[in-house]
Every structure is written in C-alpha cells, then in structure tokens.
Design a protein around this motif. Structure first.
Motif, PDB file in Angstrom:
ATOM      1  N   PRO A   1      -5.276   0.983 -10.710  1.00 33.32           N
ATOM      2  CA  PRO A   1      -5.725   1.127  -9.316  1.00 33.32           C
ATOM      3  C   PRO A   1      -6.681   0.007  -8.950  1.00 33.32           C
TER       4      PRO A   1
ATOM      5  N   ALA B   1      -8.579   1.182  -2.462  1.00 35.54           N
ATOM      6  CA  ALA B   1      -8.369   2.382  -1.641  1.00 35.54           C
ATOM      7  C   ALA B   1      -8.695   2.005  -0.201  1.00 35.54           C
TER       8      ALA B   1
ATOM      9  N   SER C   1      -3.565   3.862  -0.943  1.00 36.13           N
ATOM     10  CA  SER C   1      -4.024   3.326  -2.225  1.00 36.13           C
ATOM     11  C   SER C   1      -3.120   2.180  -2.644  1.00 36.13           C
TER      12      SER C   1
ATOM     13  N   ASP D   1     -13.926   7.300  -3.150  1.00 38.85           N
ATOM     14  CA  ASP D   1     -13.300   6.041  -3.551  1.00 38.85           C
ATOM     15  C   ASP D   1     -13.427   5.829  -5.065  1.00 38.85           C
TER      16      ASP D   1
ATOM     17  N   TRP E   1       0.825  -1.205   0.000  1.00 41.19           N
ATOM     18  CA  TRP E   1       0.000   0.000   0.000  1.00 41.19           C
ATOM     19  C   TRP E   1       0.857   1.253   0.000  1.00 41.19           C
TER      20      TRP E   1
ATOM     21  N   GLU F   1     -10.770   7.733  -6.922  1.00 46.27           N
ATOM     22  CA  GLU F   1      -9.436   7.153  -6.757  1.00 46.27           C
ATOM     23  C   GLU F   1      -9.287   5.843  -7.523  1.00 46.27           C
ATOM     24  N   LEU F   2     -10.388   5.089  -7.656  1.00 46.64           N
ATOM     25  CA  LEU F   2     -10.335   3.796  -8.329  1.00 46.64           C
ATOM     26  C   LEU F   2     -10.703   3.880  -9.801  1.00 46.64           C
TER      27      LEU F   2
ATOM     28  N   ARG G   1      -5.267   7.639   4.635  1.00 46.71           N
ATOM     29  CA  ARG G   1      -5.791   7.167   3.349  1.00 46.71           C
ATOM     30  C   ARG G   1      -4.638   6.571   2.559  1.00 46.71           C
TER      31      ARG G   1
END
Length: 253
Positions: free
Chosen positions: A138, A141, A131, A194, A99, A197-198, A129
């Motif tokens: 990705p 998260a 990722s 999320d 991570w 981010e993904l 946080r």
C-alpha cells in the motif's frame, strides 16, 4: 562490529548518530530485518534513548526504517516507482487510473474543502475513499470530494451506496469538460484511518498531495491523497506532472 561511542561533534548528537546508524544499516542489516530494541541500541552507541529516538525518527522520515505495529522497527525496502498524475487533463476514474475505489458516502466535507468547493457549511458532497497498491504494497490513500453540482446526471436509484456509488460518481464526472488542475504537496502526519490503510502507525510521516480539478470556471472536485513518506519520493517534471521514482542508491546490503 564493536561498540561505537560518539565523540563531540558540531552538529546535533542525534544527527551524527543518524549517520552512524546509516552506515550500520548498509553493512550489517538486510531489508525487512528487525532492529534491536531501543535500550540495546542506546547502550551500543553510548547515547540517551531520547537521542536515539530522534535519529530513528529521522531515518524513518528518510525512508530507511519502518516502524510497524506489533513488529517493531525494520529496515525499509527501496522506494517503489509509481507514476502519479502524469496526465494534466484526465479526471479521476478515467481509463488507466491506478486507484481502487474503497467506499463512497454523502457527507459534509471538512471546512477547508468546503471553502475550496464553495459549498455551504452544511452542504453534503460525495466523498470517495480510494487506495493505491504497488507491487503488493500500500502506497497511498485518497479522499476525493465531489459536489452534486459536478455530477447532475447521477441517479441515486442506480447507485445506492459504497463502491457502486463511487463508480457511478466517477463515471458521471467524466461528462464534464476538464479545464485544468493544480497540486500542492506538504509533509504531514498519518491520521488513524489513513495509518491503518497504509500499514503505518498513527503520526507516521506522510506526503499529502492536494489536487483541485477545474471545470465550468469553478473547482469541480478536490482530491486529498496521502502517500507513505518512507515509500514515495515525489518530483515535479517540466510537464507539471508528479512522479515517484525508485532511488537506486537507497538499498540495504
């Protein structure tokens, strides 16, 4: 391939359509290819757009399709193989942890997390946080909640904020004697933060893995990790670890 009309079948029409679409994905499309729009697909298969959407949603849940903001619906690549939580007695941030810390703030956690940590309703905790990226994609998260009582040696002067604070908190966490951990997995929907981010749309299916870490007879930290359901397949082995395996049968032609 000509137009395929659906006949009366005992299962729901969208489920039969899903099977027909799967065959089309295997024979006509390649990974990353954009599917025709809903109107054209519904006309081709002779179904209502509502039925088509149900079938597309099911294929997205199963990892065959991806719906991307500004792109449309594309054929998904094979699931990525990632090892997750194979060690039962290792804190987050230990050597070999895959991570990457993104940020850290001190804030009041959600009520459910506060209950597990047994902190007061207004008590703030370190919220990290993180990722995870695999093969440039990705896949997850995470929000990691750590109360001040778990990192008593942390110096605010040495770690003011952000990733610097995240690294300092994780470093201090290693000083505790980890007694054990447990996990729970459930299907969920991606929240806006999320999803961004993904690289997913809000509401896309995700797998939520909640992990509790125990030390000194209490819950010392809680991790809530959100995995892309279209990318990850989680299995539990005899060791109790969680692994994400590549499925060789899930390929597009």
């Amino acid at each position: 391939m000509g137009t395929t009309q659906l006949e009366t079948v005992p299962e729901p029409k969208y489920w039969h359509l899903k099977t027909v679409l799967t065959e089309a994905l295997d024979s006509e499309f390649t990974v990353g290819e954009i599917l025709p729009n809903e109107r054209d697909l519904a006309a081709r298969f002779g179904v209502a757009r509502a039925t088509l959407r149900q079938a597309l949603e099911q294929l997205e849940l199963e990892g065959r399709l991806q719906r991307r903001r500004g792109v449309g619906t594309t054929v998904a690549p094979p699931r990525v193989g990632v090892a997750v939580g194979t060690e039962q007695h290792v804190w987050p941030g230990a050597v070999g942890d895959a991570w990457r810390s993104v940020d850290c703030e001190v804030a009041v956690p959600p009520a459910a997390v506060a209950d597990v940590l047994e902190t007061g309703p207004d008590d703030q905790v370190h919220t990290i946080r993180r990722s995870r990226v695999t093969h440039g994609q990705p896949v997850a998260a995470e929000l990691l909640y750590i109360p001040a009582s778990s990192v008593p040696g942390l110096s605010a002067i040495d770690a003011p904020s952000g990733t610097t604070l995240a690294r300092a908190v994780l470093r201090e966490l290693q000083h505790l004697d980890l007694e054990g951990q447990d996990r729970a997995v459930e299907l969920g929907s991606a929240r806006a933060d999320d999803a961004k981010e993904l690289d997913r749309l809000p509401g896309a299916p995700v797998l939520v893995v909640t992990t509790r870490y125990f030390a000194e007879g209490r819950t010392a930290a809680v991790s809530v990790a959100t995995y892309r359901a279209d990318t990850c397949r989680l299995t539990f082995g005899d060791s109790g670890g969680v692994e994400i395996h590549h499925d060789p049968e899930r390929r597009a032609s």
